[in-house]
Each structure stands twice: as structure tokens, then as C-alpha cells.
Design a protein around this motif. Structure first.
Motif, PDB file in Angstrom:
ATOM      1  N   LEU A  97     -13.626   1.137  -4.529  1.00  0.00           N
ATOM      2  CA  LEU A  97     -13.135   2.333  -3.706  1.00  0.00           C
ATOM      3  C   LEU A  97     -13.716   3.234  -4.669  1.00  0.00           C
ATOM      4  CD1 LEU A  97      -8.895   1.517  -3.079  1.00  0.00           C
ATOM      5  CD2 LEU A  97     -11.421   1.612  -1.227  1.00  0.00           C
ATOM      6  N   MET A  98     -14.414   3.935  -4.043  1.00  0.00           N
ATOM      7  CA  MET A  98     -14.717   5.588  -4.848  1.00  0.00           C
ATOM      8  C   MET A  98     -13.658   7.184  -4.954  1.00  0.00           C
ATOM      9  SD  MET A  98     -18.116   5.464  -4.515  1.00  0.00           S
ATOM     10  CE  MET A  98     -18.485   4.599  -2.831  1.00  0.00           C
ATOM     11  N   LEU A  99     -12.836   6.644  -6.418  1.00  0.00           N
ATOM     12  CA  LEU A  99     -11.542   7.797  -6.049  1.00  0.00           C
ATOM     13  C   LEU A  99     -11.965   8.413  -7.429  1.00  0.00           C
ATOM     14  CD1 LEU A  99      -8.918   4.495  -6.100  1.00  0.00           C
ATOM     15  CD2 LEU A  99      -9.055   6.159  -4.592  1.00  0.00           C
ATOM     16  N   ALA A 100     -10.758   9.711  -7.480  1.00  0.00           N
ATOM     17  CA  ALA A 100     -10.707  10.678  -8.657  1.00  0.00           C
ATOM     18  C   ALA A 100     -10.131   9.861  -9.840  1.00  0.00           C
ATOM     19  CB  ALA A 100     -10.098  11.991  -7.842  1.00  0.00           C
ATOM     20  N   PRO A 101     -10.322  10.132 -10.732  1.00  0.00           N
ATOM     21  CA  PRO A 101      -9.543   9.911 -12.073  1.00  0.00           C
ATOM     22  C   PRO A 101      -8.102   9.675 -11.630  1.00  0.00           C
ATOM     23  CG  PRO A 101     -11.393  10.587 -12.638  1.00  0.00           C
ATOM     24  CD  PRO A 101     -11.387  11.227 -11.270  1.00  0.00           C
ATOM     25  N   GLY A 102      -7.210   8.777 -12.277  1.00  0.00           N
ATOM     26  CA  GLY A 102      -5.429   8.913 -11.822  1.00  0.00           C
ATOM     27  C   GLY A 102      -5.096   7.572 -11.871  1.00  0.00           C
ATOM     28  N   ARG A 103      -3.960   7.307 -11.872  1.00  0.00           N
ATOM     29  CA  ARG A 103      -2.868   6.496 -12.129  1.00  0.00           C
ATOM     30  C   ARG A 103      -2.874   6.072 -10.374  1.00  0.00           C
ATOM     31  NH1 ARG A 103       3.046   5.625 -14.211  1.00  0.00           N
ATOM     32  NH2 ARG A 103       2.947   7.696 -13.531  1.00  0.00           N
ATOM     33  N   TYR A 104      -2.711   5.040  -9.816  1.00  0.00           N
ATOM     34  CA  TYR A 104      -2.739   5.059  -8.710  1.00  0.00           C
ATOM     35  C   TYR A 104      -1.842   3.433  -8.169  1.00  0.00           C
ATOM     36  CZ  TYR A 104      -6.622   7.629  -7.464  1.00  0.00           C
ATOM     37  OH  TYR A 104      -7.582   8.791  -7.432  1.00  0.00           O
ATOM     38  N   GLN A 105      -0.782   3.471  -7.278  1.00  0.00           N
ATOM     39  CA  GLN A 105      -0.042   2.406  -6.552  1.00  0.00           C
ATOM     40  C   GLN A 105      -1.630   1.617  -5.325  1.00  0.00           C
ATOM     41  OE1 GLN A 105       2.742   1.413  -7.988  1.00  0.00           O
ATOM     42  NE2 GLN A 105       3.607   0.105  -6.493  1.00  0.00           N
ATOM     43  N   ALA A 106      -1.389   0.352  -5.685  1.00  0.00           N
ATOM     44  CA  ALA A 106      -1.435   0.185  -4.376  1.00  0.00           C
ATOM     45  C   ALA A 106      -1.179  -1.494  -3.568  1.00  0.00           C
ATOM     46  CB  ALA A 106      -3.413  -0.572  -4.770  1.00  0.00           C
ATOM     47  N   ALA A 107      -0.712  -0.747  -2.332  1.00  0.00           N
ATOM     48  CA  ALA A 107       0.041  -1.874  -1.848  1.00  0.00           C
ATOM     49  C   ALA A 107      -1.111  -2.546  -0.622  1.00  0.00           C
ATOM     50  CB  ALA A 107       1.010  -1.143  -1.004  1.00  0.00           C
ATOM     51  N   TYR A 108      -1.460  -3.836  -0.918  1.00  0.00           N
ATOM     52  CA  TYR A 108      -2.077  -5.313  -0.777  1.00  0.00           C
ATOM     53  C   TYR A 108      -1.616  -6.184  -0.038  1.00  0.00           C
ATOM     54  CZ  TYR A 108      -2.565  -7.613  -4.643  1.00  0.00           C
ATOM     55  OH  TYR A 108      -2.341  -7.861  -6.119  1.00  0.00           O
ATOM     56  N   TRP A 109      -2.069  -6.656   0.764  1.00  0.00           N
ATOM     57  CA  TRP A 109      -1.650  -8.253   1.586  1.00  0.00           C
ATOM     58  C   TRP A 109      -1.760  -9.318   0.282  1.00  0.00           C
ATOM     59  CZ3 TRP A 109       1.911  -8.145   4.695  1.00  0.00           C
ATOM     60  CH2 TRP A 109       2.478  -6.990   5.499  1.00  0.00           C
ATOM     61  N   ALA A 110      -2.127 -10.346  -0.233  1.00  0.00           N
ATOM     62  CA  ALA A 110      -2.417 -11.461  -1.100  1.00  0.00           C
ATOM     63  C   ALA A 110      -2.724 -12.722  -0.242  1.00  0.00           C
ATOM     64  CB  ALA A 110      -1.309 -11.269  -2.154  1.00  0.00           C
TER      65      ALA A 110
END
Length: 194
Positions: A97-110
Motif C-alpha cells: 500500500l502506498m500511503l501518506a506518512p503516519g500511524r495506521y491501524q490495519a485490520a486483517y484476516w490472518a
């Protein structure tokens, strides 16, 4: 169920083979167990995880494969101060993923952590108990498919029926009323007669 209990359940299904045969089956359980864990996590009762990640640099990228046991992205939020806001747009190329700099929360299936020859018997799994209870059926069906094909097919059918029921129950739970998130995004064509 832990790894030791799963192995014992498989050997019990195989009618408690003698010691030499039991050791041979134990060594063959590992690839079958990992196949079964994959099938249960991706098509039975998925494992849902959330990870906080920091994206920095001139080309801020998030490699989804760097998330522990990543399988499929569900949602992405960005911290704005201490508040989380859903991300409506980002560029995705494969699993990057190309994103803006910053802090993120990723929710995903594992996926489940794979077992190896060094996995201790007291190792516990992330999958729910109703999914794990199906794993001995899958392993036994794979171990016995050359020795007793009819019995192996019966066990595999029981595994698939149980997995189908898990999928159905999972879909039904996701349809139940809950909370929704909404973010109003500007529309580029607004006010231009489009």
C-alpha cells in the motif's frame, strides 16, 4: 486443543497404531496439519487481527506481508491525533500500500502460525475451538488416504461439512446488526453538472 491433544486425537482415529507406526504417522502429521490450518483459517472461521503500524520515508509504503501471519486486508484506519479515521482511498499494488506518512491501524484476516517438528505439544492455536476440533479429521484423512481410502473419504467429508457450517455461521454473524462507519469524502465532480 493444543498440538499434543490434536496429535492424540488423530492417533485415536487411526485406532491407536503400534509404536513404530505411530512415530511414522506423527512425522507425516505436520504437512497435513498445516494444510488443514490453512483451510480452516481461509475458509472456515477466519482469524481477525489488528496491528498498529508506522509508515515513514519519502516513499511511505506498507508491505502487508510484514503483518504477522497476514492473509487478507479488511480495513485500514489512520490516527489523527488519538482518533482513528477510516481510510477511504489509497494506492495498492499487490500486497503493498502506498500511503501518506503516519500511524495506521490495519485490520486483517490472518493465517494460523504453521507447526513444525519443533512445535511443543503444549502449543495452543489462535483458531477457535470449533474450528480446531475439525483438524484431526483433516489430518487423519490425509494420513489414511493410501491405507484405507474409504475411511479417509468419510473423514474428509466430515471435515468439509464442518468447515461449511463454520463458513455459514461466520457469514450469518457478520450480517447481524452492529455499528457502521461512515466518512463523507468530497466528490471531484460536485457542482460541475456531472
Amino acid at each position: 486443543m493444543n498440538w499434543g491433544e490434536i496429535k492424540q486425537a488423530v492417533l485415536h482415529k487411526l485406532d491407536g497404531p503400534d509404536q513404530d507406526l505411530a512415530e511414522e504417522y506423527r512425522s507425516r502429521m505436520i504437512p497435513a496439519a498445516n494444510e488443514g490450518l490453512y483451510l480452516l483459517a481461509t475458509g472456515g472461521k477466519p482469524i481477525y487481527r489488528q496491528e498498529e503500524v508506522e509508515v515513514t520515508g519519502e516513499k511511505p509504503l506498507l508491505h502487508l506481508s510484514s503483518l504477522p501471519c497476514y492473509w487478507e486486508l479488511d480495513r485500514l484506519w489512520q490516527y489523527q491525533g488519538e482518533e482513528l479515521r477510516p481510510i477511504g482511498s489509497y494506492v495498492r499494488q499487490g500486497d503493498t500500500l502506498m500511503l501518506a506518512p503516519g500511524r495506521y491501524q490495519a485490520a486483517y484476516w490472518a493465517l494460523e502460525e504453521p507447526v513444525t517438528g519443533d512445535t511443543p505439544d503444549d502449543h495452543t492455536f489462535t483458531l477457535c475451538p470449533e474450528a480446531l476440533s475439525l483438524l484431526p479429521l483433516y489430518i487423519a484423512s490425509q494420513l489414511y488416504k493410501h491405507d484405507n481410502a474409504q475411511l479417509a473419504v468419510i473423514w474428509r467429508n466430515e471435515f468439509e461439512s464442518g468447515r461449511d457450517l463454520l463458513q455459514l455461521n461466520h457469514r450469518e454473524r457478520r450480517r447481524q446488526p452492529g455499528t457502521a462507519e461512515f466518512e463523507s469524502l468530497p466528490w471531484a465532480g460536485w457542482g460541475r453538472g456531472q
